[in-house]
Design a protein around this motif. Structure first.
Motif, PDB file in Angstrom:
ATOM      1  N   ARG A  82       0.841  -1.185   0.000  1.00 38.25           N
ATOM      2  CA  ARG A  82       0.000   0.000   0.000  1.00 38.25           C
ATOM      3  C   ARG A  82       0.874   1.232   0.000  1.00 38.25           C
ATOM      4  O   ARG A  82       1.984   1.224   0.503  1.00 38.25           O
ATOM      5  CB  ARG A  82      -0.970   0.008   1.168  1.00 38.25           C
ATOM      6  N   ALA A  90      -3.274  12.998   7.183  1.00 40.06           N
ATOM      7  CA  ALA A  90      -4.736  12.944   7.231  1.00 40.06           C
ATOM      8  C   ALA A  90      -5.317  13.644   6.007  1.00 40.06           C
ATOM      9  O   ALA A  90      -4.909  14.745   5.650  1.00 40.06           O
ATOM     10  CB  ALA A  90      -5.241  13.622   8.498  1.00 40.06           C
ATOM     11  N   GLY A  91      -6.257  12.990   5.337  1.00 37.29           N
ATOM     12  CA  GLY A  91      -6.877  13.577   4.157  1.00 37.29           C
ATOM     13  C   GLY A  91      -6.264  13.095   2.852  1.00 37.29           C
ATOM     14  O   GLY A  91      -6.842  13.257   1.782  1.00 37.29           O
ATOM     15  N   GLN A  94      -4.979   6.740   0.054  1.00 36.70           N
ATOM     16  CA  GLN A  94      -4.075   5.610   0.216  1.00 36.70           C
ATOM     17  C   GLN A  94      -4.591   4.479  -0.655  1.00 36.70           C
ATOM     18  O   GLN A  94      -5.792   4.230  -0.691  1.00 36.70           O
ATOM     19  CB  GLN A  94      -4.080   5.187   1.677  1.00 36.70           C
ATOM     20  N   LYS A 130      -9.055   2.038  -2.675  1.00 34.17           N
ATOM     21  CA  LYS A 130      -8.650   3.359  -2.230  1.00 34.17           C
ATOM     22  C   LYS A 130      -9.303   3.667  -0.891  1.00 34.17           C
ATOM     23  O   LYS A 130     -10.466   3.358  -0.668  1.00 34.17           O
ATOM     24  CB  LYS A 130      -9.085   4.402  -3.262  1.00 34.17           C
ATOM     25  N   SER A 131      -8.531   4.256   0.019  1.00 33.83           N
ATOM     26  CA  SER A 131      -9.115   4.727   1.276  1.00 33.83           C
ATOM     27  C   SER A 131      -8.533   6.101   1.551  1.00 33.83           C
ATOM     28  O   SER A 131      -7.631   6.561   0.855  1.00 33.83           O
ATOM     29  CB  SER A 131      -8.789   3.761   2.414  1.00 33.83           C
ATOM     30  N   VAL A 132      -9.055   6.756   2.575  1.00 35.28           N
ATOM     31  CA  VAL A 132      -8.571   8.082   2.949  1.00 35.28           C
ATOM     32  C   VAL A 132      -7.867   7.943   4.286  1.00 35.28           C
ATOM     33  O   VAL A 132      -8.371   7.282   5.186  1.00 35.28           O
ATOM     34  CB  VAL A 132      -9.749   9.075   3.065  1.00 35.28           C
ATOM     35  N   VAL A 133      -6.710   8.552   4.437  1.00 40.50           N
ATOM     36  CA  VAL A 133      -5.981   8.471   5.699  1.00 40.50           C
ATOM     37  C   VAL A 133      -6.622   9.405   6.707  1.00 40.50           C
ATOM     38  O   VAL A 133      -6.876  10.572   6.409  1.00 40.50           O
ATOM     39  CB  VAL A 133      -4.504   8.881   5.499  1.00 40.50           C
ATOM     40  N   ALA A 134      -6.941   8.898   7.887  1.00 38.65           N
ATOM     41  CA  ALA A 134      -7.571   9.732   8.925  1.00 38.65           C
ATOM     42  C   ALA A 134      -6.717   9.745  10.178  1.00 38.65           C
ATOM     43  O   ALA A 134      -5.971   8.817  10.424  1.00 38.65           O
ATOM     44  CB  ALA A 134      -8.946   9.207   9.247  1.00 38.65           C
TER      45      ALA A 134
ATOM     46  N   THR B  12     -16.589   7.247   3.721  1.00 38.09           N
ATOM     47  CA  THR B  12     -15.835   6.462   2.749  1.00 38.09           C
ATOM     48  C   THR B  12     -14.859   5.592   3.535  1.00 38.09           C
ATOM     49  O   THR B  12     -14.733   5.777   4.750  1.00 38.09           O
ATOM     50  CB  THR B  12     -15.104   7.395   1.766  1.00 38.09           C
ATOM     51  N   LEU B  13     -14.207   4.665   2.875  1.00 37.04           N
ATOM     52  CA  LEU B  13     -13.268   3.802   3.594  1.00 37.04           C
ATOM     53  C   LEU B  13     -12.106   4.646   4.122  1.00 37.04           C
ATOM     54  O   LEU B  13     -11.470   5.378   3.380  1.00 37.04           O
ATOM     55  CB  LEU B  13     -12.745   2.727   2.636  1.00 37.04           C
ATOM     56  N   LEU B  14     -11.857   4.577   5.434  1.00 37.27           N
ATOM     57  CA  LEU B  14     -10.793   5.356   6.046  1.00 37.27           C
ATOM     58  C   LEU B  14      -9.714   4.439   6.600  1.00 37.27           C
ATOM     59  O   LEU B  14     -10.004   3.344   7.056  1.00 37.27           O
ATOM     60  CB  LEU B  14     -11.328   6.172   7.230  1.00 37.27           C
ATOM     61  N   TRP B  15      -8.478   4.922   6.590  1.00 34.78           N
ATOM     62  CA  TRP B  15      -7.414   4.231   7.306  1.00 34.78           C
ATOM     63  C   TRP B  15      -7.145   5.047   8.563  1.00 34.78           C
ATOM     64  O   TRP B  15      -6.667   6.175   8.482  1.00 34.78           O
ATOM     65  CB  TRP B  15      -6.148   4.104   6.451  1.00 34.78           C
ATOM     66  N   HIS B  16      -7.477   4.494   9.723  1.00 32.72           N
ATOM     67  CA  HIS B  16      -7.334   5.191  10.991  1.00 32.72           C
ATOM     68  C   HIS B  16      -5.922   4.973  11.506  1.00 32.72           C
ATOM     69  O   HIS B  16      -5.576   3.882  11.933  1.00 32.72           O
ATOM     70  CB  HIS B  16      -8.373   4.644  11.980  1.00 32.72           C
ATOM     71  N   THR B  17      -5.100   6.033  11.441  1.00 32.57           N
ATOM     72  CA  THR B  17      -3.681   5.861  11.767  1.00 32.57           C
ATOM     73  C   THR B  17      -3.453   5.579  13.249  1.00 32.57           C
ATOM     74  O   THR B  17      -2.538   4.855  13.611  1.00 32.57           O
ATOM     75  CB  THR B  17      -2.888   7.119  11.382  1.00 32.57           C
ATOM     76  N   TYR B  22      -8.804  -0.212   9.366  1.00 33.85           N
ATOM     77  CA  TYR B  22      -9.694   0.405   8.399  1.00 33.85           C
ATOM     78  C   TYR B  22     -11.033   0.670   9.063  1.00 33.85           C
ATOM     79  O   TYR B  22     -11.502  -0.112   9.874  1.00 33.85           O
ATOM     80  CB  TYR B  22      -9.896  -0.496   7.178  1.00 33.85           C
ATOM     81  N   LEU B  31     -11.772  10.974  16.253  1.00 33.47           N
ATOM     82  CA  LEU B  31     -10.634  11.594  15.554  1.00 33.47           C
ATOM     83  C   LEU B  31      -9.875  12.536  16.474  1.00 33.47           C
ATOM     84  O   LEU B  31      -9.439  13.611  16.066  1.00 33.47           O
ATOM     85  CB  LEU B  31     -11.146  12.354  14.318  1.00 33.47           C
ATOM     86  N   THR B  41     -10.428  19.372   6.655  1.00 36.11           N
ATOM     87  CA  THR B  41     -10.087  18.848   5.324  1.00 36.11           C
ATOM     88  C   THR B  41     -10.870  17.589   5.028  1.00 36.11           C
ATOM     89  O   THR B  41     -11.400  17.414   3.934  1.00 36.11           O
ATOM     90  CB  THR B  41      -8.582  18.504   5.250  1.00 36.11           C
ATOM     91  N   LEU B  42     -10.978  16.702   6.013  1.00 39.16           N
ATOM     92  CA  LEU B  42     -11.708  15.449   5.797  1.00 39.16           C
ATOM     93  C   LEU B  42     -13.187  15.715   5.574  1.00 39.16           C
ATOM     94  O   LEU B  42     -13.828  15.061   4.760  1.00 39.16           O
ATOM     95  CB  LEU B  42     -11.518  14.513   6.994  1.00 39.16           C
ATOM     96  N   MET B  45     -13.779  17.046   2.032  1.00 37.91           N
ATOM     97  CA  MET B  45     -13.703  16.058   0.964  1.00 37.91           C
ATOM     98  C   MET B  45     -14.754  14.975   1.115  1.00 37.91           C
ATOM     99  O   MET B  45     -14.704  13.950   0.446  1.00 37.91           O
ATOM    100  CB  MET B  45     -12.299  15.460   0.868  1.00 37.91           C
ATOM    101  N   ALA B  47     -15.288  12.864   3.403  1.00 37.05           N
ATOM    102  CA  ALA B  47     -14.816  11.577   3.895  1.00 37.05           C
ATOM    103  C   ALA B  47     -15.457  11.230   5.229  1.00 37.05           C
ATOM    104  O   ALA B  47     -15.592  10.063   5.592  1.00 37.05           O
ATOM    105  CB  ALA B  47     -13.300  11.600   4.044  1.00 37.05           C
TER     106      ALA B  47
END
Lengths: 134, 62
Positions: A82, A90-91, A94, A130-134, B12-17, B22, B31, B41-42, B45, B47
């Motif tokens: 990935r 964030a935003g 990915q 595709k995903s969005v980094v949060a 939408t599909l998120l990657w939670h750092t 996911y 968050l 920003t999120l 968009m 998200a």
């Protein structure tokens, strides 16, 4: 950019990789012409596998990319790749491959010189999400 | 003073750092590890969306 062998634990390879190429993934589309009309009728089929090719610096650490991918290549076991083109904040988007198999791996080779040895591996995977980094 | 904890829902599909997982669309997600600018920003968009809690109205007996 990260790789994983299970889709859950990811190893950062940003310090080793310097290029990524993606190819394949064409959707099979059928066509038929009829007596009526000027254009074809199209039907949508399934998408072909995607190939992701990554170039990394050759290193010998057990958890470093060459060794991780070499083991998966020789075993025939799964690899996931990935990457986040904009940096992973964030935003940013990915892109993550589904479980794939290493279809090719170049073993270290080269001429005498000062440049680091680079190797390349290709992961063939059913698709990329595709995903969005949060 | 206690800071209000905002809850967001993924669109939408998120990657939670922070959690390392996911988050599927429709799931609630915390968050707190992000600053206001990143959250804005999120939201811009599409998200995530903020889950607005409705105030409970007092139940009146008939």
């Amino acid at each position: 950019m990260e790789v994983s062998t299970n889709g859950t634990t990811w190893t950062d390879i940003s310090g080793f990789a310097n290029s990524i190429e993606v190819s394949g993934g064409e959707r099979q589309i059928g066509e038929a012409y009829t007596f009526d009309g000027d254009t074809a009728l199209l039907t949508s089929g399934k998408r072909e596998p995607v190939e992701v090719t990554v170039r990394v610096v050759y290193t010998e650490g057990t958890s470093e990319p060459f060794e991780v991918v070499r083991a998966a290549y020789e075993d025939g076991s799964s690899v996931y790749v990935r990457w986040s083109p904009k940096g992973g904040s964030a935003g940013n988007f990915q892109f993550t491959t589904a479980a794939g198999l290493v279809s090719s791996l170049t073993y270290p080779a080269g001429e005498v010189g000062g440049d680091p040895v680079m190797v390349e591996f290709t992961v063939k995977t059913p698709g990329i999400s595709k995903s969005v980094v949060a | 003073m206690r800071r209000k904890q905002k809850i967001y829902r993924a669109l939408t599909l998120l990657w939670h750092t922070a959690d390392g997982r996911y988050v599927a669309p429709g799931e609630a997600v915390s968050l707190e590890h992000l600053n206001d600018e990143e959250i804005a920003t999120l939201i811009a968009m599409n998200a995530i969306e903020e889950v607005k809690r409705c105030r409970r109205r007092p139940v009146r007996s008939a």
